[in-house]
Design an enzyme around this catalytic site. Structure first.
Site, PDB file in Angstrom:
ATOM      1  N   GLY A  18      75.640  48.984  14.219  1.00  0.00           N
ATOM      2  CA  GLY A  18      76.549  48.920  13.087  1.00  0.00           C
ATOM      3  C   GLY A  18      77.286  47.599  13.089  1.00  0.00           C
ATOM      4  N   HIS A  30      90.107  50.850  23.156  1.00  0.00           N
ATOM      5  CA  HIS A  30      88.910  51.598  23.557  1.00  0.00           C
ATOM      6  C   HIS A  30      89.201  52.469  24.779  1.00  0.00           C
ATOM      7  CE1 HIS A  30      85.246  50.121  21.343  1.00  0.00           C
ATOM      8  NE2 HIS A  30      86.166  49.318  20.869  1.00  0.00           N
TER       9      HIS A  30
END
Length: 187
Positions: A15, A56
């Site tokens: 992506g 993250h």
């Protein structure tokens, strides 16, 4: 008669930036119900990137094992991979940047590093071919735009495209993330 044929479980998630690929990969790993090893390929070079990494880390479950592998991704995968285990690699894009553009390299040296990168790709191919557990690999799809102006950037885009093709060919499942929506490409 029971078959002992092993079926590889390798999911490749591609992506663009902020497409939701990492969050989707993390969700797949979590939903697998297996122990998870997260292999991070990033090198933190500045405060802004450190903030991205922190985001993250905070999103991932605390009980996941973290392995940092900015260069030896094949070795890290071989070490972490076990039957009944999930390995999430995030991401090939940063790994390639580390291989082609190490902090100490000059602009002229970067193209020469392509040979070393090819050897690293081959080692990674072999590690992927031998996986025994569930493996999820994340990468950026950066080849949808215009041809970059600089030779180093063109080299990077070309090498990432080739790397993505290699991993997609080895994968049992491939997904393209667009605006947070997974689009099945394979499997």
């Amino acid at each position: 008669m029971t078959s002992n044929v092993f079926t590889r479980d390798l999911t490749f998630i591609l992506g663009g930036a902020r497409s939701g690929k990492s969050a989707y990969a993390e969700r797949l790993a979590d939903e697998s119900g297996l122990p998870v090893t997260y292999i991070a390929t990033a090198r933190i070079g500045d405060a802004e990137f450190a903030e991205r990494v922190r985001h993250h880390r905070e999103r991932r479950p605390a009980h996941w094992t973290l392995v940092e592998a900015p260069l030896d991704l094949a070795g890290a995968l071989r070490e972490a991979d076990h039957a009944g285990h999930c390995v999430l690699i995030d991401c090939l894009t940063l790994w390639l940047a580390n291989l082609l553009c190490p902090p100490e390299a000059t602009h002229d040296e970067t193209a020469a590093l392509s040979c070393e990168a090819t050897q690293a790709f081959d080692a990674f191919d072999r590690a992927l071919a031998d996986v025994r557990g569930k493996v999820i690999v994340v990468s950026n799809e950066i080849g949808l735009g215009v041809v970059p102006l600089g030779s180093v950037t063109r080299l990077y885009v070309d090498e990432l495209g080739r790397l993505n093709q290699r991993v997609a060919a080895a994968s049992t499942h491939a997904v393209l993330m667009v605006a947070g929506v997974p689009l099945a490409l394979k499997g």
